[in-house]
Scaffold this motif. Structure first.
Motif, PDB file in Angstrom:
ATOM      1  N   ARG A   5       0.857  -1.299  -0.139  1.00 55.99           N
ATOM      2  CA  ARG A   5       0.015   0.147  -0.035  1.00 55.99           C
ATOM      3  C   ARG A   5       0.998   1.231  -0.102  1.00 55.99           C
ATOM      4  O   ARG A   5       0.703   2.292  -0.810  1.00 55.99           O
ATOM      5  N   ILE A   6       1.854   1.332   0.940  1.00 54.11           N
ATOM      6  CA  ILE A   6       2.838   2.438   0.866  1.00 54.11           C
ATOM      7  C   ILE A   6       3.542   2.491  -0.650  1.00 54.11           C
ATOM      8  O   ILE A   6       3.462   3.720  -0.903  1.00 54.11           O
ATOM      9  N   LEU A   7       3.877   1.627  -1.433  1.00 55.46           N
ATOM     10  CA  LEU A   7       4.434   1.678  -2.591  1.00 55.46           C
ATOM     11  C   LEU A   7       3.497   2.108  -3.445  1.00 55.46           C
ATOM     12  O   LEU A   7       3.798   3.116  -4.322  1.00 55.46           O
ATOM     13  N   VAL A   8       2.283   1.830  -3.570  1.00 53.09           N
ATOM     14  CA  VAL A   8       1.114   2.348  -4.250  1.00 53.09           C
ATOM     15  C   VAL A   8       0.882   3.597  -4.085  1.00 53.09           C
ATOM     16  O   VAL A   8       0.995   4.530  -4.886  1.00 53.09           O
ATOM     17  N   LEU A   9       1.039   4.137  -2.979  1.00 56.51           N
ATOM     18  CA  LEU A   9       0.711   5.759  -2.665  1.00 56.51           C
ATOM     19  C   LEU A   9       2.027   6.519  -3.014  1.00 56.51           C
ATOM     20  O   LEU A   9       1.642   7.486  -3.355  1.00 56.51           O
ATOM     21  N   CYS A  10       3.248   5.866  -2.898  1.00 55.51           N
ATOM     22  CA  CYS A  10       4.302   6.593  -3.067  1.00 55.51           C
ATOM     23  C   CYS A  10       4.257   6.837  -4.555  1.00 55.51           C
ATOM     24  O   CYS A  10       4.750   7.993  -5.254  1.00 55.51           O
ATOM     25  N   ASN A  11       4.053   5.903  -5.463  1.00 49.32           N
ATOM     26  CA  ASN A  11       3.941   5.856  -6.863  1.00 49.32           C
ATOM     27  C   ASN A  11       2.810   6.924  -7.127  1.00 49.32           C
ATOM     28  O   ASN A  11       3.045   7.559  -8.170  1.00 49.32           O
ATOM     29  N   ALA A  12       1.610   6.855  -6.653  1.00 49.32           N
ATOM     30  CA  ALA A  12       0.492   7.951  -6.757  1.00 49.32           C
ATOM     31  C   ALA A  12       1.146   9.203  -6.848  1.00 49.32           C
ATOM     32  O   ALA A  12       0.796  10.141  -7.559  1.00 49.32           O
ATOM     33  N   ARG A  13       1.798   9.572  -5.681  1.00 47.01           N
ATOM     34  CA  ARG A  13       2.209  10.956  -5.350  1.00 47.01           C
ATOM     35  C   ARG A  13       3.222  11.540  -6.610  1.00 47.01           C
ATOM     36  O   ARG A  13       3.419  12.381  -6.828  1.00 47.01           O
ATOM     37  N   ILE A  14       4.391  10.359  -6.721  1.00 51.90           N
ATOM     38  CA  ILE A  14       5.243  10.854  -7.825  1.00 51.90           C
ATOM     39  C   ILE A  14       4.620  11.029  -9.175  1.00 51.90           C
ATOM     40  O   ILE A  14       4.837  12.077  -9.869  1.00 51.90           O
ATOM     41  N   LEU A  15       3.552  10.146  -9.381  1.00 53.96           N
ATOM     42  CA  LEU A  15       2.835  10.472 -10.860  1.00 53.96           C
ATOM     43  C   LEU A  15       2.046  11.693 -10.920  1.00 53.96           C
ATOM     44  O   LEU A  15       2.124  12.473 -11.759  1.00 53.96           O
TER      45      LEU A  15
END
Length: 73
Positions: A5-15
């Motif tokens: 979940r943290i990885l998905v949130l980090c990727n969403a923020r970067i995008l």
């Protein structure tokens, strides 16, 4: 599961940062359709051209006038 979940949130923020807050890989037709939907929603909720929908509305309450027909005993 939490790490995923943290990885998905980090990727969403970067995008989101990379896209400047706009839709990623959006066609002009999709951008136009999005703007039409946003305009429709704004109109339904009292918005329109020149109205800032992000501003909290101001309320003005006036003291009601009493007509004096009620007698005090």
């Amino acid at each position: 599961m939490l790490d995923g979940r943290i990885l998905v949130l980090c990727n969403a923020r970067i995008l989101c940062r990379a896209s400047g807050g706009k839709l990623v890989d959006a066609t002009p037709q999709l951008e136009k359709q999005l703007q039409q939907e946003l305009d429709k929603v704004a109109k339904q909720y009292g918005g329109g051209a020149g109205i800032d929908m992000t501003k909290f509305p101001s309320f003005k309450f006036e003291e009601p006038t009493i007509d004096g027909q009620i007698s005090q005993a």
